[in-house]
Motif scaffolding. Structure first.
Motif, PDB file in Angstrom:
ATOM      1  N   UNK A  30       0.847  -1.395  -0.076  1.00 55.82           N
ATOM      2  CA  UNK A  30      -0.045   0.156   0.008  1.00 55.82           C
ATOM      3  C   UNK A  30       0.716   1.257   0.106  1.00 55.82           C
ATOM      4  N   UNK A  31       1.898   1.229   0.791  1.00 55.61           N
ATOM      5  CA  UNK A  31       2.540   2.851   0.613  1.00 55.61           C
ATOM      6  C   UNK A  31       3.331   2.894  -0.496  1.00 55.61           C
ATOM      7  N   UNK A  32       3.767   1.828  -1.402  1.00 53.27           N
ATOM      8  CA  UNK A  32       4.321   1.867  -2.633  1.00 53.27           C
ATOM      9  C   UNK A  32       3.328   2.069  -3.585  1.00 53.27           C
ATOM     10  N   UNK A  33       2.180   1.677  -3.658  1.00 58.67           N
ATOM     11  CA  UNK A  33       0.957   2.022  -4.516  1.00 58.67           C
ATOM     12  C   UNK A  33       0.591   3.552  -4.356  1.00 58.67           C
ATOM     13  N   UNK A  34       0.733   4.201  -3.130  1.00 56.08           N
ATOM     14  CA  UNK A  34       0.482   5.511  -3.030  1.00 56.08           C
ATOM     15  C   UNK A  34       1.731   6.373  -3.825  1.00 56.08           C
ATOM     16  N   UNK A  35       3.016   5.832  -3.628  1.00 54.64           N
ATOM     17  CA  UNK A  35       4.044   6.621  -4.232  1.00 54.64           C
ATOM     18  C   UNK A  35       3.865   6.374  -5.649  1.00 54.64           C
ATOM     19  N   UNK A  36       3.473   4.921  -6.191  1.00 57.26           N
ATOM     20  CA  UNK A  36       3.287   4.889  -7.627  1.00 57.26           C
ATOM     21  C   UNK A  36       2.282   5.889  -8.119  1.00 57.26           C
ATOM     22  N   UNK A  37       1.311   5.740  -7.413  1.00 59.78           N
ATOM     23  CA  UNK A  37       0.197   6.807  -7.884  1.00 59.78           C
ATOM     24  C   UNK A  37       0.437   8.267  -8.059  1.00 59.78           C
ATOM     25  N   UNK A  38       1.401   8.739  -7.129  1.00 52.11           N
ATOM     26  CA  UNK A  38       1.905  10.193  -7.069  1.00 52.11           C
ATOM     27  C   UNK A  38       2.700  10.317  -8.415  1.00 52.11           C
ATOM     28  N   UNK A  39       3.656   9.591  -8.651  1.00 57.44           N
ATOM     29  CA  UNK A  39       4.464   9.512 -10.062  1.00 57.44           C
ATOM     30  C   UNK A  39       3.700   9.188 -11.187  1.00 57.44           C
ATOM     31  N   UNK A  40       2.464   8.696 -11.378  1.00 58.70           N
ATOM     32  CA  UNK A  40       1.669   8.369 -12.356  1.00 58.70           C
ATOM     33  C   UNK A  40       0.957   9.577 -12.583  1.00 58.70           C
ATOM     34  N   UNK A  41       0.558  10.192 -11.748  1.00 60.75           N
ATOM     35  CA  UNK A  41      -0.458  11.414 -11.602  1.00 60.75           C
ATOM     36  C   UNK A  41       0.509  12.575 -12.155  1.00 60.75           C
ATOM     37  N   UNK A  42       1.827  12.556 -11.711  1.00 53.55           N
ATOM     38  CA  UNK A  42       2.651  13.927 -11.856  1.00 53.55           C
ATOM     39  C   UNK A  42       2.538  14.306 -13.461  1.00 53.55           C
TER      40      UNK A  42
END
Length: 327
Positions: free
Chosen positions: A64-76
């Protein structure tokens, strides 16, 4: 012209540099902690299957923590397109400040080309460096999860975010050139980027390389890892280690036909482990269409090239429009 563009863009650049530095610092600390936890998990392995349980616990703890970080980079990239790309031209056209530059012997095409070049490089730098640091930080988890082809992870790792950032920046600028209003251009950019981010992984990416079609055995362990087991021999969540499963058939018997419904129903009568062991003993398989793990970098390069080509086409369209349609 370059200096003028930099003066207009420097505030956004400084803010982006501060955010990038803070994010990179957090990711480095997180990556070092992740490596310590991974080493601890491996160190506590015991018995022939001890590492399986330890690494599964490690994967579940950090998913879950990495999914949040991944989502941040994908949304960037979408944020770059909305807040940097869309206002890049639209704000100047809206306020009329573009005429000041054109009256100083700067051609329209040069004006737009310099803006696209500097803003595009800035967007690629911010998003790309974020992706590089995240790729390094998450590498122990990625090695355990073996899920590099998933839409979220693929779009947040290695080369692909560079292409995404450039594309969204140019797309936003061209939409701003067409709409000539900042807020509508931002809204259109958001809708367009979301649409592309949905369509490319589901419609385009599977066809970048012809997939492999093969029979894959369904063992008891395979059944235990499924996310869905239907009443008519249909399954969900089939995974092949370090591969991307594009599609698969229902459960098939050794003769290539769908498993006998009576035998299948008898297996479903027990507990979860009993169902897995029973189905694993029926010599079942599925016809699966998949992409092997060794093709990962091929997909990264081809998708990045696809976005680069789309960016160049959009830039060419913008240079044509600014010469003919902007007054």
């Amino acid at each position: 012209m370059i200096w003028w563009t930099w003066r207009q863009f420097r505030t956004q650049a400084v803010v982006a540099a501060v955010v990038l530095a803070a994010l990179a610092t957090c990711l480095v600390v997180f990556g070092l902690h992740l490596r310590q936890e991974y080493d601890a998990a491996v160190a506590h392995c015991s018995g022939p299957t001890g590492c399986v349980a330890q690494l599964a616990q490690f994967r579940d703890s950090y998913r879950n923590p990495l999914y949040l970080l991944d989502a941040l980079v994908v949304v960037a990239p979408a944020l770059v397109g909305m807040f940097w790309g869309a206002p890049l031209v639209a704000r100047e056209l809206e306020t009329g400040t573009h005429r000041l530059v054109w009256n100083q012997s700067v051609t329209r095409r040069r004006w737009l080309a310099v803006k696209l070049l500097l803003a595009g490089l800035a967007g690629m730098t911010v998003v790309g460096l974020s992706s590089i640091v995240l790729t390094w930080a998450a590498s122990p988890y990625d090695a355990v999860a073996g899920d590099r082809f998933s839409a979220l992870l693929f779009g947040a790792r290695n080369l692909a975010p560079f292409g995404y950032a450039l594309f969204t920046m140019v797309l936003g600028a061209v939409l701003g050139l067409l709409v000539r209003r900042t807020v509508p251009a931002m809204a259109l950019t958001f809708v367009a980027v979301v649409t592309v981010q949905v369509l490319v992984p589901t419609v385009v990416r599977p066809h970048l390389v012809p997939p492999v079609v093969a029979a894959y055995p369904v063992t008891a362990e395979t059944v235990r890892n499924l996310t869905f087991l239907g009443s008519e021999a249909d399954i969900g969540g089939l995974r092949i280690p370090d591969a991307w499963v594009v599609s698969h058939s229902k459960l098939l018997g050794a003769d290539g036909r769908q498993v006998d419904q009576g035998r299948y129903d008898r297996c479903l009568g027990g507990g979860f482990d009993g169902v897995a062991d029973c189905l694993g003993g029926l010599d079942l398989h599925v016809e699966v269409t998949y992409q092997p793990g060794q093709r990962y970098w091929t997909f990264q390069w081809r998708e990045s090239g696809l976005y680069l080509a789309a960016s160049l086409l959009l830039a060419a369209l913008g240079l044509w429009l600014v010469r003919r349609r902007v007054g």
